[in-house]
Design a protein around this motif. Structure first.
Motif, PDB file in Angstrom:
ATOM      1  N   SER A   1      -4.216  -7.872   5.968  1.00  0.00           N
ATOM      2  CA  SER A   1      -4.644  -6.546   6.401  1.00  0.00           C
ATOM      3  C   SER A   1      -4.503  -6.263   7.897  1.00  0.00           C
ATOM      4  CB  SER A   1      -6.059  -6.249   5.924  1.00  0.00           C
ATOM      5  OG  SER A   1      -6.956  -7.209   6.396  1.00  0.00           O
TER       6      SER A   1
ATOM      7  N   ASP B   1      -3.419   0.302  -3.582  1.00  0.00           N
ATOM      8  CA  ASP B   1      -3.050  -1.045  -3.134  1.00  0.00           C
ATOM      9  C   ASP B   1      -2.544  -1.834  -4.325  1.00  0.00           C
ATOM     10  OD1 ASP B   1      -3.875  -0.950  -0.341  1.00  0.00           O
ATOM     11  OD2 ASP B   1      -5.896  -0.730  -1.156  1.00  0.00           O
TER      12      ASP B   1
ATOM     13  N   TRP C   1      -1.215  -5.799  -5.049  1.00  0.00           N
ATOM     14  CA  TRP C   1      -1.061  -7.148  -4.511  1.00  0.00           C
ATOM     15  C   TRP C   1       0.050  -7.860  -5.254  1.00  0.00           C
ATOM     16  CZ3 TRP C   1      -6.694  -9.351  -3.696  1.00  0.00           C
ATOM     17  CH2 TRP C   1      -7.362  -8.539  -2.784  1.00  0.00           C
TER      18      TRP C   1
ATOM     19  N   ARG D   1       0.857  -1.188   0.000  1.00  0.00           N
ATOM     20  CA  ARG D   1       0.000   0.000   0.000  1.00  0.00           C
ATOM     21  C   ARG D   1       0.891   1.234   0.000  1.00  0.00           C
ATOM     22  NH1 ARG D   1      -5.264   1.289   0.740  1.00  0.00           N
ATOM     23  NH2 ARG D   1      -5.738   3.292   1.683  1.00  0.00           N
TER      24      ARG D   1
END
Length: 135
Positions: free
Chosen positions: A96, A117, A119, A79
């Motif tokens: 998270s 964000d 991934w 993030r």
């Protein structure tokens, strides 16, 4: 896929639900990224963001964290948060609610979003960087 004429915004990012191509990072050849991440880099002026993540993946700090939490070896979550003073912080978590296992301060950015964000998933050969909407 989205229209390349759009500007980087939360709305433009939500339109990415898959990719038609993968792009290999020039320095960390184990890192590839999707059309959406390429869009972020091009329209957000953020190739540096891909470079930062690619530099961390496989680093000593990364390997140390992965040795303590096996989830990191398969998937983890990055993030970027941009503050009002245009400084930012980039961090990675196993999930998270977990504490960040990598934190990088960014002294200045003109990245146009308040946050993003990214991934990262490992397929046994490459780390693929992609947006949550592509999962």
């Amino acid at each position: 896929m989205t229209n390349r004429n759009q500007k980087l915004s939360p709305e433009s990012l939500r339109q990415f639900t898959g990719t038609t191509a993968y792009y290999r990072h020039s320095l960390n050849r184990k890192v590839v990224y999707t059309d959406a991440i390429k869009f972020v880099a091009e329209d957000g002026g953020a190739y540096w963001l891909i470079d930062a993540i690619a530099r961390w993946i496989g680093s000593e700090a990364f390997r140390d964290a992965a040795s303590k939490d096996e989830r990191i070896r398969e998937m983890h979550f990055w993030r970027l948060e941009v503050k009002e003073d245009r400084t930012a912080v980039l961090f990675a978590k196993a999930d998270s609610p977990d504490e960040a296992f990598i934190i990088q301060s960014i002294p200045f950015t003109d990245f146009p979003l308040e946050s993003i964000d990214v991934w990262a998933a490992y397929d046994g050969e490459h780390w693929t960087l992609y947006l949550p909407s592509e999962h």
